[in-house]
Design a protein around this motif. Structure first.
Motif, PDB file in Angstrom:
ATOM      1  N   SER A 374       0.800  -1.220   0.000  1.00  0.00           N
ATOM      2  CA  SER A 374       0.000   0.000   0.000  1.00  0.00           C
ATOM      3  C   SER A 374       0.829   1.265   0.000  1.00  0.00           C
ATOM      4  N   MET A 375       2.069   1.189   0.517  1.00  0.00           N
ATOM      5  CA  MET A 375       2.849   2.423   0.549  1.00  0.00           C
ATOM      6  C   MET A 375       4.342   2.141   0.353  1.00  0.00           C
ATOM      7  N   GLY A 376       4.616   1.151  -0.524  1.00  0.00           N
ATOM      8  CA  GLY A 376       6.013   0.759  -0.750  1.00  0.00           C
ATOM      9  C   GLY A 376       6.875   1.911  -1.247  1.00  0.00           C
ATOM     10  N   GLY A 377       6.302   2.735  -2.139  1.00  0.00           N
ATOM     11  CA  GLY A 377       7.077   3.842  -2.698  1.00  0.00           C
ATOM     12  C   GLY A 377       7.377   4.879  -1.627  1.00  0.00           C
ATOM     13  N   THR A 378       6.403   5.144  -0.782  1.00  0.00           N
ATOM     14  CA  THR A 378       6.553   6.138   0.278  1.00  0.00           C
ATOM     15  C   THR A 378       7.519   5.622   1.345  1.00  0.00           C
ATOM     16  N   PHE A 379       7.393   4.358   1.676  1.00  0.00           N
ATOM     17  CA  PHE A 379       8.284   3.674   2.616  1.00  0.00           C
ATOM     18  C   PHE A 379       9.739   3.890   2.165  1.00  0.00           C
ATOM     19  N   SER A 577       8.161   7.204 -10.008  1.00  0.00           N
ATOM     20  CA  SER A 577       8.638   7.076 -11.387  1.00  0.00           C
ATOM     21  C   SER A 577       8.437   5.623 -11.823  1.00  0.00           C
ATOM     22  N   PRO A 578       8.542   5.341 -13.140  1.00  0.00           N
ATOM     23  CA  PRO A 578       8.400   3.936 -13.573  1.00  0.00           C
ATOM     24  C   PRO A 578       9.402   3.020 -12.864  1.00  0.00           C
ATOM     25  N   ASP A 579      10.618   3.507 -12.627  1.00  0.00           N
ATOM     26  CA  ASP A 579      11.607   2.669 -11.927  1.00  0.00           C
ATOM     27  C   ASP A 579      11.175   2.372 -10.501  1.00  0.00           C
ATOM     28  N   GLN A 580      10.609   3.394  -9.866  1.00  0.00           N
ATOM     29  CA  GLN A 580      10.144   3.178  -8.488  1.00  0.00           C
ATOM     30  C   GLN A 580       8.977   2.192  -8.447  1.00  0.00           C
ATOM     31  N   VAL A 581       8.151   2.236  -9.487  1.00  0.00           N
ATOM     32  CA  VAL A 581       7.043   1.276  -9.566  1.00  0.00           C
ATOM     33  C   VAL A 581       7.608  -0.144  -9.647  1.00  0.00           C
ATOM     34  N   ARG A 585       7.254  -3.272  -7.122  1.00  0.00           N
ATOM     35  CA  ARG A 585       6.743  -4.572  -7.558  1.00  0.00           C
ATOM     36  C   ARG A 585       7.635  -5.699  -7.027  1.00  0.00           C
ATOM     37  N   TYR A 586       8.947  -5.538  -7.171  1.00  0.00           N
ATOM     38  CA  TYR A 586       9.854  -6.600  -6.707  1.00  0.00           C
ATOM     39  C   TYR A 586       9.786  -6.754  -5.185  1.00  0.00           C
ATOM     40  N   GLY A 587       9.541  -5.645  -4.500  1.00  0.00           N
ATOM     41  CA  GLY A 587       9.379  -5.714  -3.037  1.00  0.00           C
ATOM     42  C   GLY A 587       8.165  -6.550  -2.669  1.00  0.00           C
ATOM     43  N   ILE A 588       7.095  -6.400  -3.465  1.00  0.00           N
ATOM     44  CA  ILE A 588       5.883  -7.198  -3.191  1.00  0.00           C
ATOM     45  C   ILE A 588       6.141  -8.672  -3.512  1.00  0.00           C
ATOM     46  N   ASN A 616      -2.336   2.622  -8.051  1.00  0.00           N
ATOM     47  CA  ASN A 616      -1.407   3.754  -8.045  1.00  0.00           C
ATOM     48  C   ASN A 616      -1.385   4.466  -9.394  1.00  0.00           C
ATOM     49  N   SER A 617      -1.537   3.707 -10.493  1.00  0.00           N
ATOM     50  CA  SER A 617      -1.511   4.399 -11.787  1.00  0.00           C
ATOM     51  C   SER A 617      -2.854   5.100 -12.025  1.00  0.00           C
ATOM     52  N   THR A 618      -3.942   4.537 -11.498  1.00  0.00           N
ATOM     53  CA  THR A 618      -5.239   5.217 -11.634  1.00  0.00           C
ATOM     54  C   THR A 618      -5.203   6.566 -10.927  1.00  0.00           C
ATOM     55  N   THR A 619      -4.623   6.592  -9.729  1.00  0.00           N
ATOM     56  CA  THR A 619      -4.546   7.865  -9.004  1.00  0.00           C
ATOM     57  C   THR A 619      -3.760   8.886  -9.826  1.00  0.00           C
TER      58      THR A 619
END
Ligand code: F6R
Length: 642
Positions: A374-379, A577-581, A585-588, A616-619
């Motif tokens: 839910s908040m991997g990028g923010t984490f 960014s796409p890289d952060q996405v 994904r790999y973290g999940i 996340n992409s919808t937002t």
């Protein structure tokens, strides 16, 4: 955020069924229980029998709990009650964990003084060739009892009432029906997996239901909001069976606020009467209009406002251009790459404070993977930007590991010991026992404490690996193992003192400046809601005890794996960014026990990384459509003032 504060006037022009709204399902359930008690007592006073039509599922549980309480504490008697339940799976053993016969015994009948001879629940055990006759008998019995005085209903996500799936005729009577796939998926949370959900059910018909003298339908949680809106405000159609209730002259819907959220009076209150034009309301109105007209916020004109029912807003606040700008700035200021605040700059409209820097943050993760999903990028950003990030894994998540998966790990453990000639008698014993148990385990049997512990350990190792992947050391991963969760079944205990104590202890030790919680306020019975209530209660008690640090602790809510905030509610949006996405994904993916096939997955069959990415992409797309910078993805938060 209370939606009751709106000024409501013209709701009748939209709502075709009277609706009662309560702030939460507890209050709504108590209200329904009181209505039931009232009619039982009235009939008692007249020395008459009271005929109740009863429902099962997750919705009425608190209603029954309140009736049981009234029986025990207030002497409410069920001696004059005759009950008819709506439905039952077919075929199913009456004592199976998921059978509605068993459900009714456990939730109500065993705990009150109803005469067992007066209890009627469709029988899931009868022979198929006898079902037709059985159903005719069921109808006859209802008539013989004098008809149903009060019928209680839940509502399915597809609008079903009883198990009358879309397409059921208004003339239908008690019968065997075939369950919609969507219903089987929705109800699969009670079964180990979808293939175990029966394909058929016996249900009272729509005409049987409509013959009741009075009907109360209950709906709890945001998940029900869309179908409730269709049933209450849409046309009468057999495609939404609950809309047929518009034709009954004494039917009420009892809803909690989240389930009422799609009704026009809340969704677009400016259409149903005068509303108070707070900044939040203006943002909601303009954002909705912009998305509906597919025009960026800054391109909306005075006539767009007027055509969308926002003439009042123009009268009160002036020209559309000014209002557009105000909303545009609100949206712009919610976007930030600095979830812990941007150090060394003064940004008054930034969602977070610059000071103190660095901050101590706790991410509360109900299950061991909600943090990254839910908040991997923010984490990741919080950590990269130098904050001291802790993750508090609230529950063990042990029921969501398959037996196949745990067996694989048991094999590994035995192999590991053999490989290094480790002579650990005790662990060999445990493993042998566990394997023996799993080989004979019947579906839906509760795991032994040892197996649950191993399943929990698997998830704990996955969570630790994810923390390491983000860059967090083991000492910052806190496994709380909250006791309310440890029932071994889908049904959890309510929050208890121990859960609150453990949480207070952690909060006092870390004294965070920021806490992030799964804000699934609408999730009626789920783990996320209990986890949230525990943090609320812990913070409240710390605050009440006068501790200073808590005054500087801000609470941010993220949504769990299932939904996202409404775009107009978002107060902090973290772009990716796409890289952060990809990194997220790999973290999940590290949560291997949750990939491919998960027990109790619920109605969404997508994998967690897919849900997270789509959301996340919808937002990000919505921000783009509103005329703001288009990012690849965004995580979203709402601040909670406690
Ligand atoms: C149960 C029944 C169903 C449920 C509906 C909602 O007796 O007839 O119509 O009321 O499927 O289920 P929950 O309450 O579990 O969301």
């Amino acid at each position: 955020m209370s939606i009751q504060s709106f000024n409501i006037d013209l709701t009748d022009s939209f709502e075709r069924i009277p609706v009662k709204i309560f702030s939460d399902l507890q209050k709504g359930s108590v209200h329904i229980a009181q209505e039931i008690a009232k009619i039982i007592r009235e009939k008692q006073a007249e020395k008459n029998r009271c005929v109740l039509g009863l429902a099962t599922g997750s919705s009425p549980k608190l209603v029954y709990a309140e009736l049981v309480r009234m029986h025990k504490e207030e002497g409410l008697s069920f001696k004059n009650v005759i009950s008819f339940n709506l439905d039952e799976y077919y075929p199913i053993d009456n004592d199976a964990l998921q059978s509605y016969n068993r459900y009714m015994q456990v939730q109500l009948f065993n705990q009150v003084d109803i005469d067992p001879a007066n209890v009627n629940v469709p029988d899931g055990e009868i022979e198929k060739e006898n079902v037709k006759q059985y159903c005719i008998e069921y109808e006859r019995k209802i008539e013989e009892a004098g008809g149903i005085d009060l019928q209680v209903l839940g509502i399915g996500y597809n609008g079903h009432i009883g198990f009358n799936e879309p397409g059921s005729s208004i003339h239908s009577r008690t019968r065997l029906i075939s369950l919609d796939n969507s219903t089987r998926i929705a109800n699969s949370y009670e079964f180990a997996n979808i293939s175990e959900v029966p394909r058929l059910a016996i249900t009272m018909g729509i005409s049987t239901i409509l013959k009741a003298k009075r009907i109360i339908l209950m709906g709890w949680g945001q998940g029900k909001a869309a179908v409730v809106q269709k049933a209450v405000e849409g046309h009468v159609t057999e495609q939404i069976p609950a809309s047929l209730l518009q034709q009954h002259n004494d039917c009420n819907f009892v809803l909690d606020e989240p389930a009422a959220g799609e009704l026009t009076r809340f969704k677009s209150p400016w259409l149903t009467g005068e509303c108070e034009w707070t900044p939040k309301m203006i943002k909601k109105a303009v954002v909705n209009t912009s998305l509906k007209l597919e025009k960026p916020v800054l391109s909306l004109t005075n006539s767009d406002y007027k055509d969308s029912g926002l003439g009042d807003l123009l009268v009160e606040k002036g020209d559309s251009y000014e209002i557009n700008l105000q909303v545009y700035y609100m949206l712009r200021d919610s976007i930030t790459g600095w979830p812990g605040g941007k150090p060394d700059v003064h940004l008054p409209n930034h969602p977070e404070r610059s000071e103190p820097y660095p901050k101590r943050c706790i991410i509360f993760s109900p299950h061991p993977d909600d943090d990254i999903i839910s908040m991997g990028g923010t984490f990741q950003r919080l950590h990269d930007q130098g904050h001291e990030v802790h993750v508090a894994y609230q529950t063990s998540g042990n029921i969501a590991v398959t037996d196949e998966f745990v067996t694989r790990f048991l094999d590994f453990a035995v192999g590991f010991e053999e490989m290094f000639s480790i002579d650990s008698k005790k662990s060999k014993e445990i493993l042998a026992e566990a394997r023996k148990y799993l080989e004979k385990k019947k579906s839906n049997q509760v795991d032994t404490p040892e197996i649950r512990a191993v399943k929990g350990l698997i998830r704990r190792c996955e969570a630790k690996a994810t923390c390491r992947y983000v860059g967090i050391g083991d000492e910052r991963a806190h496994f709380m193992n909250l006791p309310f969760y440890e029932t071994g079944t889908i049904e959890k205990n309510p929050m208890g003192e121990k859960d609150i104590e453990i949480t207070i202890e952690l909060l006092q030790r870390i004294k965070p400046h920021q806490v992030f919680c799964a804000g699934d306020l609408a999730d009626p019975h789920g783990t996320h809601k209990v986890c949230l209530d525990i943090v609320f209660e812990a913070l409240k008690r710390i605050k009440d005890s006068g501790e200073e640090w808590v005054k500087n602790c801000w609470m941010w809510l993220y949504k769990g794996a299932w939904q996202e905030w409404d775009i107009s509610e978002i107060e902090m949006a973290i772009p990716m960014s796409p890289d952060q996405v990809m990194k997220k994904r790999y973290g999940i993916f590290i949560h291997q026990s949750q990939k491919d096939m998960v027990p109790f997955q619920g109605s969404d069959t997508r994998e967690f990384w897919q849900r997270a990415e789509e959301r996340n992409s919808t937002t990000a797309d919505l921000y783009g459509k509103l005329g703001l910078t288009q990012f690849a993805a965004m995580e979203a938060f709402v601040r909670w003032h406690y």
